[in-house]
Design a protein around this motif. Structure first.
Motif, mmCIF file in Angstrom:
data_model
loop_
_atom_site.group_PDB
_atom_site.id
_atom_site.type_symbol
_atom_site.label_atom_id
_atom_site.label_comp_id
_atom_site.label_asym_id
_atom_site.label_seq_id
_atom_site.Cartn_x
_atom_site.Cartn_y
_atom_site.Cartn_z
ATOM 1 N N GLN A 25 0.876 -1.357 0.088
ATOM 2 C CA GLN A 25 0.153 -0.049 -0.104
ATOM 3 C C GLN A 25 0.908 1.231 -0.048
ATOM 4 O O GLN A 25 0.415 2.361 0.022
ATOM 5 C CB GLN A 25 -0.981 -0.021 1.183
ATOM 6 N N GLU A 26 1.990 0.940 0.000
ATOM 7 C CA GLU A 26 2.953 2.152 -0.068
ATOM 8 C C GLU A 26 4.191 2.158 -0.851
ATOM 9 O O GLU A 26 4.713 1.053 -0.982
ATOM 10 C CB GLU A 26 3.225 2.616 1.258
ATOM 11 N N GLN A 27 4.863 3.407 -0.856
ATOM 12 C CA GLN A 27 6.451 3.345 -1.414
ATOM 13 C C GLN A 27 7.220 3.688 -0.439
ATOM 14 O O GLN A 27 6.959 4.568 0.528
ATOM 15 C CB GLN A 27 6.460 4.191 -2.721
ATOM 16 N N PHE A 28 8.375 3.338 -0.283
ATOM 17 C CA PHE A 28 9.468 3.669 0.580
ATOM 18 C C PHE A 28 10.759 3.693 -0.065
ATOM 19 O O PHE A 28 11.143 3.083 -0.838
ATOM 20 C CB PHE A 28 9.434 2.871 2.090
ATOM 21 N N TRP A 29 11.714 4.518 0.633
ATOM 22 C CA TRP A 29 13.330 4.596 -0.047
ATOM 23 C C TRP A 29 14.099 3.888 1.187
ATOM 24 O O TRP A 29 13.761 3.889 2.220
ATOM 25 C CB TRP A 29 13.485 5.950 -0.068
ATOM 26 N N GLY A 30 15.018 3.389 0.590
ATOM 27 C CA GLY A 30 15.961 2.418 1.447
ATOM 28 C C GLY A 30 17.140 2.062 0.770
ATOM 29 O O GLY A 30 17.384 2.587 -0.580
ATOM 30 N N TRP A 31 18.055 1.445 1.450
ATOM 31 C CA TRP A 31 19.347 0.906 0.895
ATOM 32 C C TRP A 31 19.212 -0.462 0.337
ATOM 33 O O TRP A 31 18.705 -1.440 1.160
ATOM 34 C CB TRP A 31 20.520 1.273 1.699
ATOM 35 N N LYS A 32 19.891 -0.784 -0.923
ATOM 36 C CA LYS A 32 19.903 -2.179 -1.221
ATOM 37 C C LYS A 32 21.357 -2.531 -1.779
ATOM 38 O O LYS A 32 21.835 -1.851 -2.551
ATOM 39 C CB LYS A 32 18.857 -2.352 -2.304
ATOM 40 N N CYS A 33 21.789 -3.680 -1.184
ATOM 41 C CA CYS A 33 23.298 -4.035 -1.689
ATOM 42 C C CYS A 33 23.020 -4.847 -3.028
ATOM 43 O O CYS A 33 21.966 -5.869 -3.002
ATOM 44 C CB CYS A 33 23.654 -5.171 -0.549
ATOM 45 N N VAL A 34 23.870 -4.401 -3.734
ATOM 46 C CA VAL A 34 24.106 -5.018 -5.172
ATOM 47 C C VAL A 34 24.450 -6.428 -5.130
ATOM 48 O O VAL A 34 24.499 -6.962 -6.038
ATOM 49 C CB VAL A 34 24.604 -4.003 -6.010
ATOM 50 N N ILE A 35 25.121 -6.747 -3.995
ATOM 51 C CA ILE A 35 25.759 -8.309 -3.897
ATOM 52 C C ILE A 35 24.901 -9.007 -3.362
ATOM 53 O O ILE A 35 24.463 -10.173 -3.780
ATOM 54 C CB ILE A 35 27.115 -7.983 -3.317
ATOM 55 N N CYS A 36 24.544 -8.855 -1.986
ATOM 56 C CA CYS A 36 23.641 -9.930 -1.439
ATOM 57 C C CYS A 36 22.298 -9.476 -1.269
ATOM 58 O O CYS A 36 21.434 -10.360 -0.687
ATOM 59 C CB CYS A 36 24.216 -10.072 0.120
ATOM 60 N N GLY A 37 21.799 -8.343 -1.593
ATOM 61 C CA GLY A 37 20.519 -8.167 -1.554
ATOM 62 C C GLY A 37 19.783 -7.593 -0.271
ATOM 63 O O GLY A 37 18.578 -7.419 -0.231
ATOM 64 N N GLU A 38 20.690 -7.299 0.593
ATOM 65 C CA GLU A 38 20.243 -6.621 1.982
ATOM 66 C C GLU A 38 19.460 -5.553 1.787
ATOM 67 O O GLU A 38 19.917 -4.628 0.791
ATOM 68 C CB GLU A 38 21.499 -6.566 2.948
ATOM 69 N N ILE A 39 18.366 -5.614 2.433
ATOM 70 C CA ILE A 39 17.541 -3.994 2.098
ATOM 71 C C ILE A 39 17.434 -3.626 3.652
ATOM 72 O O ILE A 39 17.240 -4.085 4.584
ATOM 73 C CB ILE A 39 16.121 -4.357 1.871
ATOM 74 N N VAL A 40 17.820 -2.299 3.642
ATOM 75 C CA VAL A 40 17.877 -1.344 4.814
ATOM 76 C C VAL A 40 17.115 -0.251 4.808
ATOM 77 O O VAL A 40 17.380 0.640 3.804
ATOM 78 C CB VAL A 40 19.194 -1.374 5.652
ATOM 79 N N ASP A 41 16.203 0.188 5.861
ATOM 80 C CA ASP A 41 15.476 1.318 5.612
ATOM 81 C C ASP A 41 15.396 2.053 7.175
ATOM 82 O O ASP A 41 15.969 1.492 7.913
ATOM 83 C CB ASP A 41 14.168 1.436 4.757
ATOM 84 N N ARG A 42 14.835 3.380 7.279
ATOM 85 C CA ARG A 42 14.920 3.905 8.635
ATOM 86 C C ARG A 42 14.137 2.913 9.762
ATOM 87 O O ARG A 42 14.405 2.777 10.879
ATOM 88 C CB ARG A 42 14.445 5.252 8.765
ATOM 89 N N VAL A 43 13.022 2.084 9.067
ATOM 90 C CA VAL A 43 12.145 1.207 10.049
ATOM 91 C C VAL A 43 13.016 0.102 10.474
ATOM 92 O O VAL A 43 13.044 -0.315 11.586
ATOM 93 C CB VAL A 43 10.748 0.870 9.235
ATOM 94 N N ILE A 44 13.546 -0.535 9.563
ATOM 95 C CA ILE A 44 14.459 -1.619 9.797
ATOM 96 C C ILE A 44 15.728 -1.284 11.010
ATOM 97 O O ILE A 44 15.956 -2.072 11.836
ATOM 98 C CB ILE A 44 14.956 -2.198 8.598
ATOM 99 N N LEU A 45 16.454 -0.224 10.427
ATOM 100 C CA LEU A 45 17.328 0.279 11.493
ATOM 101 C C LEU A 45 16.779 0.434 12.963
ATOM 102 O O LEU A 45 17.472 0.007 13.880
ATOM 103 C CB LEU A 45 18.051 1.522 11.025
ATOM 104 N N GLU A 46 15.532 1.241 12.751
ATOM 105 C CA GLU A 46 15.107 1.577 14.353
ATOM 106 C C GLU A 46 14.534 0.090 15.023
ATOM 107 O O GLU A 46 14.904 0.033 16.019
ATOM 108 C CB GLU A 46 13.909 2.318 14.052
ATOM 109 N N ASN A 47 14.155 -0.938 14.421
ATOM 110 C CA ASN A 47 13.680 -2.075 14.866
ATOM 111 C C ASN A 47 15.090 -2.967 15.425
ATOM 112 O O ASN A 47 14.904 -3.580 16.587
ATOM 113 C CB ASN A 47 13.064 -2.864 13.817
ATOM 114 N N ARG A 48 15.978 -2.618 14.606
ATOM 115 C CA ARG A 48 17.275 -3.642 15.256
ATOM 116 C C ARG A 48 17.846 -2.930 16.170
ATOM 117 O O ARG A 48 18.308 -3.406 17.198
ATOM 118 C CB ARG A 48 18.519 -3.319 13.868
ATOM 119 N N ARG A 49 17.849 -1.404 16.354
ATOM 120 C CA ARG A 49 18.145 -0.839 17.576
ATOM 121 C C ARG A 49 17.318 -0.905 18.762
ATOM 122 O O ARG A 49 17.949 -1.478 19.896
ATOM 123 C CB ARG A 49 17.936 0.730 17.206
#
Length: 64
Positions: A25-49
């Motif tokens: 239902q939405e679009q968001f911006w984040g970082w994606k690794c071109v090697i392993c495919g890891e995706i990180v955005d501000r929500v993921i980083l906050e949850n990890r913290r």
């Protein structure tokens, strides 16, 4: 792909690009690794913290 910046992946140290992702239902911006495919955005980083500091409440419901 909309690539604006590059950084290094914390998982594999590969190159990451800043890109737009599309959810159900939405679009968001984040970082994606071109090697392993890891995706990180501000929500993921906050949850990890929160997990590291023990502040996460288990919101999963038990199956009956």
């Amino acid at each position: 792909m909309d690539s604006l910046f590059f950084t290094k992946c914390l998982r594999c140290r590969g190159a990451m690009i800043y890109d737009r992702f599309y959810g159900l239902q939405e679009q968001f911006w984040g970082w994606k690794c071109v090697i392993c495919g890891e995706i990180v955005d501000r929500v993921i980083l906050e949850n990890r913290r929160l997990i590291r500091t023990g502040q996460v409440i288990n919101v999963r419901r038990e199956r009956r």
